[in-house]
Design an enzyme around this catalytic site. Sequence first.
Site, PDB file in Angstrom:
ATOM      1  N   LEU A  28     -23.588  -4.957 -32.934  1.00  0.00           N
ATOM      2  CA  LEU A  28     -23.596  -4.313 -31.613  1.00  0.00           C
ATOM      3  C   LEU A  28     -22.589  -4.953 -30.665  1.00  0.00           C
ATOM      4  CD1 LEU A  28     -24.917  -2.315 -29.590  1.00  0.00           C
ATOM      5  CD2 LEU A  28     -26.637  -4.085 -29.115  1.00  0.00           C
ATOM      6  N   GLU A  49     -19.545  -6.763 -28.674  1.00  0.00           N
ATOM      7  CA  GLU A  49     -18.087  -6.637 -28.707  1.00  0.00           C
ATOM      8  C   GLU A  49     -17.475  -7.593 -27.688  1.00  0.00           C
ATOM      9  OE1 GLU A  49     -16.892  -2.593 -28.121  1.00  0.00           O
ATOM     10  OE2 GLU A  49     -17.976  -1.859 -29.891  1.00  0.00           O
ATOM     11  N   SER A  81     -23.917  -8.607 -23.035  1.00  0.00           N
ATOM     12  CA  SER A  81     -25.107  -8.207 -22.281  1.00  0.00           C
ATOM     13  C   SER A  81     -25.023  -6.746 -21.856  1.00  0.00           C
ATOM     14  CB  SER A  81     -25.264  -9.099 -21.047  1.00  0.00           C
ATOM     15  OG  SER A  81     -25.519 -10.435 -21.421  1.00  0.00           O
ATOM     16  N   GLU A 100     -29.673 -11.866 -28.804  1.00  0.00           N
ATOM     17  CA  GLU A 100     -30.597 -10.734 -28.625  1.00  0.00           C
ATOM     18  C   GLU A 100     -31.049 -10.591 -27.176  1.00  0.00           C
ATOM     19  OE1 GLU A 100     -33.425 -10.213 -31.859  1.00  0.00           O
ATOM     20  OE2 GLU A 100     -32.180 -11.500 -33.114  1.00  0.00           O
TER      21      GLU A 100
END
Length: 383
Positions: A126, A128, A133, A364
């Site tokens: 996810l 990049e 965030s 995460e």
Amino acid sequence: MSRYPFVSEEHEEVRRLAAEAAREFAATAAEADRRADHSIVERNLKRLGELDLLGIRIEERYGGVGMGALAYALALEELAKSCASTSLSFDAHVLATDCISIGGSEELKGRVLPLMAKEAIGAFALSEPEAGSDAANLKTKAVRKGSSYVLTGEKHYITNGAIADFLVVFAKTDPEKGAKGISAFLVERGTPGLRIGKIEEKMGVRASPTTQIFLEEVEVPEGNRLGGEGEGFRIAMAALDVGRVAVAAQSLGISKAALSTAVSYARERVQFGKPIASFQAIQFYVADMAIAIEAAEALTYYAAHLIDQGRPASKEASMAKLFASESAVWITDRAIQIMGGAGYLSDYPVERYHRDAKVMTIGEGTSEIQRLIIARHVLGKIE
């Protein structure tokens, strides 16, 4: 018998199995960290497959054991006590399998999940360079080409990137729609145009490989899309609720290991003619560490229980992740302080625990993001 009424004997059996695996992994944990040897973690994940833990959250009809978030959290807690590099890579693998379980077609799940329950490793791609965030701001694009999609972009900080057989990749199918324009795709290792970048040198969890991922016109069939177009962000957020409980559980395991090591040392270390455990300053440290662990455990187990009940748990998962991870950093620091110079040496594992704990406040969803999520739940919508 557990003090928690929702922790069953079946849950405790999973804990015992994971604890056995953790004892195996403890023998190579320090070496894996020192050499940043991801081959050891890869071997450990394969061993979890042999023990039917790799597919802990995969349904039985797809070759897994079909257990919930609480069983998974208990397993992670035990693994993190000995090797947080292994627990982190296990966490990333389960994030990927959860995404596939949520959004994959029956054909895709039937083809891929049995492999991932036994030995194939997953990664969750996810983040990049400009979307950490702010995940909705990702730049990777997926352009439809007949019955396929062509993915172009790059991902950073991808756990398991160097060892993954299957990567869940998030890309914009409609850049104008923000988060609602994100779709999720399963990209298989060896697909033309998929390139794995360097393995990052890290402060902690050094044997869990963190890499860049480059997608250079990677073509994937439409059947590898997870959910419909625009459903990728929803799938990611659903998986991350469990993922945040997973981080809390790992933090809890690290904290318990640090306290245990510090207590053993304090009982044996003699200064001024008596064990340092008899000194009030040490006792106060130990008391505060124990309190934080009890609180982190209650938050973590309760959040996992809510998820297993199918109840909303976003706030509780964020609370558990925030408190357990920040407590782990403090607890491991106190463990080093109790042990003095010995705690600072690699002869003891507490300096590794401290380095490993820090990433739990970042991955995460950072602590700051968790505070935003919690505040929004408490305050409601503010105009």
